[in-house]
Design an enzyme around this catalytic site. Structure first.
Site, PDB file in Angstrom:
ATOM      1  CG  ASP A 119       0.125   0.758   2.812  1.00 10.64           C
ATOM      2  OD1 ASP A 119       1.035   0.827   2.084  1.00 10.64           O
ATOM      3  OD2 ASP A 119      -0.994   0.515   3.547  1.00 10.64           O
ATOM      4  CB  CYS A 139       0.704  -2.213   4.898  1.00  5.24           C
ATOM      5  SG  CYS A 139       0.956  -2.973   6.180  1.00  5.24           S
ATOM      6  N   GLY A 140       2.533  -0.245   6.033  1.00  8.45           N
ATOM      7  CA  GLY A 140       3.184   0.931   7.006  1.00  8.45           C
ATOM      8  C   GLY A 140       3.968   0.117   7.825  1.00  8.45           C
ATOM      9  CB  THR A 141       2.454  -1.788  11.110  1.00  7.75           C
ATOM     10  OG1 THR A 141       1.005  -2.260  10.495  1.00  7.75           O
ATOM     11  CG2 THR A 141       2.211  -0.533  11.865  1.00  7.75           C
ATOM     12  CG  HIS A 158      10.403 -24.550  11.786  1.00  5.92           C
ATOM     13  ND1 HIS A 158      10.659 -24.171  13.918  1.00  5.92           N
ATOM     14  CD2 HIS A 158      11.750 -24.929  12.174  1.00  5.92           C
ATOM     15  CE1 HIS A 158      11.979 -24.846  14.188  1.00  5.92           C
ATOM     16  NE2 HIS A 158      12.609 -25.097  12.857  1.00  5.92           N
ATOM     17  CG  HIS A 174       9.005 -28.298  11.550  1.00  5.92           C
ATOM     18  ND1 HIS A 174       8.805 -27.262  12.498  1.00  5.92           N
ATOM     19  CD2 HIS A 174       9.736 -28.209  11.637  1.00  5.92           C
ATOM     20  CE1 HIS A 174       9.367 -27.393  12.854  1.00  5.92           C
ATOM     21  NE2 HIS A 174      10.517 -28.172  12.538  1.00  5.92           N
TER      22      HIS A 174
HETATM   23  C1  RB5 Z   1      -2.176   3.370   6.431  1.00  4.51           C
HETATM   24  O1  RB5 Z   1      -2.085   4.119   7.042  1.00  4.51           O
HETATM   25  C2  RB5 Z   1      -1.882   1.805   7.634  1.00  4.51           C
HETATM   26  O2  RB5 Z   1      -3.150   1.897   8.119  1.00  4.51           O
HETATM   27  C3  RB5 Z   1      -1.462   0.560   6.574  1.00  4.51           C
HETATM   28  O3  RB5 Z   1      -0.440   1.118   6.032  1.00  4.51           O
HETATM   29  C4  RB5 Z   1      -0.850  -0.631   7.554  1.00  4.51           C
HETATM   30  O4  RB5 Z   1       0.132   0.084   8.389  1.00  4.51           O
HETATM   31  C5  RB5 Z   1      -1.785  -0.712   8.240  1.00  4.51           C
HETATM   32  O5  RB5 Z   1      -1.830  -1.975   8.738  1.00  4.51           O
END
Ligand code: RB5
Length: 148
Positions: free
Chosen positions: A8, A65-67, A98, A133
């Site tokens: 994203d 993504c961001g996280t 695993h 596994h």
């Molecule tokens: C986008 O702002 C953020 O929420 C997305 O990249 C992600 O981190 C979601 O899990």
């Protein structure tokens, strides 16, 4: 090996770094987007990429993504996908050895690109250990057969 890659907006910049790494390593890949830092909803990006891996069109997937959390949750809704969120090399290796993870997810706002590329390299190189596994993965697959 053929790799499906996606992100994203929060993972866009790191995705571009991973693409550069894949090109330099002569690893075949397809970029499922996004193609800019414009805001998008991560399931719209993660699910098509995960489906392509589940169908066997690609051997592995990398989704950012961001996280790394939203794309991991989304990808794991696709039958046959074992997506692992890894922000260290040990977890990345173990997710292959695993868990036979077929998708790696990371957070572009969590780690630097140098560390992320070490994780990607380790994850792509590592194989599944099988044995006990496999029995555990088979239990996940049996559950999927009943519930999907
Ligand atoms: C986008 O702002 C953020 O929420 C997305 O990249 C992600 O981190 C979601 O899990």
């Amino acid at each position: 090996m053929k790799v499906a890659i996606a992100s994203d907006h929060g993972g866009y910049e790191l995705k571009q770094k991973v693409i550069e790494f894949l090109k330099n390593s002569k690893i075949e890949f397809k970029d499922f987007g996004s193609f800019s830092t414009e805001s998008v909803d991560y399931p719209d990006i993660a699910i098509p990429c995960a489906e392509a891996v589940a169908k066997g069109e690609y051997d592995r997937g990398i989704i950012i993504c961001g996280t790394g959390i939203g794309v991991c949750i989304s990808a794991n809704k696709v039958k046959g996908i074992r997506a692992a969120l890894c922000h260290d090399v040990f977890s990345a290796k173990m997710s292959r050895r695993h868990n036979d993870a077929n998708i790696l997810t990371m957070g572009g706002r969590v780690i630097g690109s140098g560390h992320a590329l070490c994780i990607v390299k380790a994850w792509l190189e590592e194989e599944f250990d099988g044995g006990r596994h496999k029995r555990r993965i088979d239990k996940i697959k049996s559950y999927e057969e009943l519930s999907y």
